[in-house]
Write an enzyme that holds these catalytic residues in place. Structure first.
Site, PDB file in Angstrom:
ATOM      1  N   SER A 134       0.851  -1.192   0.000  1.00 34.37           N
ATOM      2  CA  SER A 134       0.000   0.000   0.000  1.00 34.37           C
ATOM      3  C   SER A 134       0.884   1.239   0.000  1.00 34.37           C
ATOM      4  CB  SER A 134      -0.866  -0.001   1.273  1.00 34.37           C
ATOM      5  OG  SER A 134      -1.626   1.176   1.379  1.00 34.37           O
ATOM      6  N   TYR A 147      -3.063  -0.406  10.255  1.00 28.52           N
ATOM      7  CA  TYR A 147      -2.952  -0.770   8.836  1.00 28.52           C
ATOM      8  C   TYR A 147      -1.561  -0.420   8.301  1.00 28.52           C
ATOM      9  CZ  TYR A 147      -4.058  -0.963   3.832  1.00 28.52           C
ATOM     10  OH  TYR A 147      -4.056  -1.244   2.479  1.00 28.52           O
ATOM     11  N   LYS A 151       1.268  -2.965   6.646  1.00 21.18           N
ATOM     12  CA  LYS A 151       1.778  -2.864   5.274  1.00 21.18           C
ATOM     13  C   LYS A 151       3.284  -2.563   5.251  1.00 21.18           C
ATOM     14  CE  LYS A 151      -1.996  -3.939   3.030  1.00 21.18           C
ATOM     15  NZ  LYS A 151      -2.100  -5.170   2.225  1.00 21.18           N
TER      16      LYS A 151
HETATM   17  N1  LIG Z   1      -8.367   0.021  -2.466  1.00 19.10           N
HETATM   18  C1  LIG Z   1      -7.251   0.727  -2.331  1.00 19.10           C
HETATM   19  O1  LIG Z   1      -7.197   1.920  -2.651  1.00 19.10           O
HETATM   20  C2  LIG Z   1      -6.003   0.064  -1.795  1.00 19.10           C
HETATM   21  C3  LIG Z   1      -4.873   0.870  -1.619  1.00 19.10           C
HETATM   22  C4  LIG Z   1      -3.698   0.303  -1.158  1.00 19.10           C
HETATM   23  C5  LIG Z   1      -3.669  -1.052  -0.874  1.00 19.10           C
HETATM   24  N2  LIG Z   1      -4.793  -1.819  -1.026  1.00 19.10           N
HETATM   25  C6  LIG Z   1      -4.669  -3.252  -0.749  1.00 19.10           C
HETATM   26  O2  LIG Z   1      -5.239  -3.966  -1.824  1.00 19.10           O
HETATM   27  C7  LIG Z   1      -5.738  -5.226  -1.362  1.00 19.10           C
HETATM   28  C8  LIG Z   1      -7.194  -5.370  -1.754  1.00 19.10           C
HETATM   29  O3  LIG Z   1      -7.935  -4.337  -1.130  1.00 19.10           O
HETATM   30  P1  LIG Z   1      -9.403  -3.897  -1.607  1.00 19.10           P
HETATM   31  O4  LIG Z   1      -9.406  -2.430  -1.649  1.00 19.10           O
HETATM   32  O5  LIG Z   1      -9.817  -4.676  -2.781  1.00 19.10           O
HETATM   33  O6  LIG Z   1     -10.241  -4.326  -0.303  1.00 19.10           O
HETATM   34  P2  LIG Z   1     -11.684  -4.995  -0.164  1.00 19.10           P
HETATM   35  O7  LIG Z   1     -12.597  -4.524  -1.221  1.00 19.10           O
HETATM   36  O8  LIG Z   1     -12.073  -4.794   1.257  1.00 19.10           O
HETATM   37  O9  LIG Z   1     -11.370  -6.553  -0.435  1.00 19.10           O
HETATM   38  C9  LIG Z   1     -10.587  -7.279   0.472  1.00 19.10           C
HETATM   39  C10 LIG Z   1     -10.682  -8.748   0.107  1.00 19.10           C
HETATM   40  O10 LIG Z   1      -9.949  -9.504   1.091  1.00 19.10           O
HETATM   41  C11 LIG Z   1     -10.790 -10.553   1.566  1.00 19.10           C
HETATM   42  N3  LIG Z   1     -10.411 -10.917   2.921  1.00 19.10           N
HETATM   43  C12 LIG Z   1     -10.359 -10.113   4.012  1.00 19.10           C
HETATM   44  N4  LIG Z   1     -10.007 -10.827   5.082  1.00 19.10           N
HETATM   45  C13 LIG Z   1      -9.811 -12.100   4.661  1.00 19.10           C
HETATM   46  C14 LIG Z   1      -9.440 -13.300   5.309  1.00 19.10           C
HETATM   47  N5  LIG Z   1      -9.186 -13.340   6.621  1.00 19.10           N
HETATM   48  N6  LIG Z   1      -9.328 -14.440   4.571  1.00 19.10           N
HETATM   49  C15 LIG Z   1      -9.579 -14.421   3.240  1.00 19.10           C
HETATM   50  N7  LIG Z   1      -9.941 -13.306   2.575  1.00 19.10           N
HETATM   51  C16 LIG Z   1     -10.057 -12.173   3.284  1.00 19.10           C
HETATM   52  C17 LIG Z   1     -12.200  -9.981   1.449  1.00 19.10           C
HETATM   53  O11 LIG Z   1     -13.173 -10.999   1.382  1.00 19.10           O
HETATM   54  P3  LIG Z   1     -14.031 -11.529   2.640  1.00 19.10           P
HETATM   55  O12 LIG Z   1     -14.402 -10.346   3.463  1.00 19.10           O
HETATM   56  O13 LIG Z   1     -15.182 -12.225   1.967  1.00 19.10           O
HETATM   57  O14 LIG Z   1     -13.116 -12.474   3.338  1.00 19.10           O
HETATM   58  C18 LIG Z   1     -12.105  -9.280   0.104  1.00 19.10           C
HETATM   59  O15 LIG Z   1     -12.266 -10.208  -0.943  1.00 19.10           O
HETATM   60  C19 LIG Z   1      -5.501  -5.221   0.147  1.00 19.10           C
HETATM   61  O16 LIG Z   1      -4.269  -5.878   0.425  1.00 19.10           O
HETATM   62  C20 LIG Z   1      -5.391  -3.748   0.483  1.00 19.10           C
HETATM   63  O17 LIG Z   1      -4.662  -3.539   1.668  1.00 19.10           O
HETATM   64  C21 LIG Z   1      -5.955  -1.290  -1.474  1.00 19.10           C
END
Ligand SMILES: NC(=O)c1ccc[n+]([C@@H]2O[C@H](COP(=O)([O-])OP(=O)(O)OC[C@H]3O[C@@H](n4cnc5c(N)ncnc54)[C@H](OP(=O)(O)O)[C@@H]3O)[C@@H](O)[C@H]2O)c1
Length: 225
Positions: A134, A147, A151
């Site tokens: 991130s 968080y 990261k």
């Molecule tokens: N969106 C952004 O702007 C952004 C920026 C920087 C980094 N990131 C990173 O990108 C990645 C994806 O984020 P996102 O924005 O797509 O978040 P999101 O929409 O909240 O999706 C997170 C995913 O992780 C799954 N998950 C959470 N806990 C879990 C567990 N214990 N076991 C298995 N699956 C689990 C969730 O499914 P369930 O709840 O069904 O388990 C969901 O499919 C993450 O690593 C996040 O830190 C995102």
């Protein structure tokens, strides 16, 4: 290519799965939510495979890996994408349980899939591990201490792993950028709407990930804008 993605039920994981399947790859994925996993199974039949699985449950991850290795073989690409974000709050007010659960998912969950799959990649002599990091793994904001800590840990964990992997295997900490997902909305509410959708992001991110190899080993990279 056989691509394993954690956190495949929504957001970036789901968008990557959709893109890779549309471009002829086989995707194996997991997330906790049974409903979304059922939807994925309904949408994409074999050889794709989706499991309702919590990455913090090391023994279940191990059993899942044995099943995946037996039916699909060794993944070419392991994308550790599953993560959660804390409710934005000063560190001293974050409940013990919330902090603990976040660390279990965001750090130890990543090591669980690495423990289950990487020895087989080493045995085969090829494989790429991409751990989703991130911007908050390289800089910080108030209210996001748990968080950010997780990261920053992913950056360190992945760089150390990269020094352990034999050539030509590689491990890369990848900052995806800022994307309008459920996670971002938890942090920024409606402010998230100005950022790209996961689908648009995947058009850039999915091929970029496929371009990574040993030359990227241990480098802190970001998905190009
Ligand atoms: N969106 C952004 O702007 C952004 C920026 C920087 C980094 N990131 C990173 O990108 C990645 C994806 O984020 P996102 O924005 O797509 O978040 P999101 O929409 O909240 O999706 C997170 C995913 O992780 C799954 N998950 C959470 N806990 C879990 C567990 N214990 N076991 C298995 N699956 C689990 C969730 O499914 P369930 O709840 O069904 O388990 C969901 O499919 C993450 O690593 C996040 O830190 C995102």
């Amino acid at each position: 290519m056989l691509i394993l993605i954690t956190g495949v039920s929504r957001g970036l994981g789901r968008a990557l799965a959709d893109w890779y399947i549309a471009h002829g790859h086989t995707v194996v994925g997991c997330a906790r939510s049974g409903t979304e996993i059922f939807d994925l199974r309904f949408t994409y039949s074999e050889p794709h495979s989706f499991e309702s699985l919590d990455v913090t449950e090391a023994i279940k991850v191990e059993i899942w890996s044995e099943r995946v290795l037996g039916t699909h073989g060794v993944p070419d690409l392991l994308i550790n994408n599953a993560a959660v974000v804390n409710e934005p709050a000063p560190l001293w007010t974050v409940p013990v349980q919330e902090f603990s659960k976040l660390i279990d998912i965001n750090i130890k969950g990543v090591s669980n899939t690495i423990r289950a799959f990487v020895p087989h990649m080493i045995g085969r002599g090829s494989g790429l591990v991409v751990n989703i990091s991130s911007g908050w793994g390289r800089s910080v904001s108030a209210g996001m201490a748990p968080y950010c800590a997780s990261k920053y840990a992913i950056e360190g964990l992945t760089k150390a792993l990269s020094e352990e992997l034999p050539d030509p295997l590689a491990a890369v900490p990848l900052n995806p950028g800022i994307i309008d997902t459920a996670m971002l909305r938890k942090c920024w509410k409606d402010g998230a709407a100005q950022y790209p959708s996961p689908k648009d992001w995947a058009e850039r991110a999915a091929p970029f990930i496929l371009s990574l190899d040993r030359r990227s080993n241990g480098k802190s990279l970001s998905v190009p804008e």
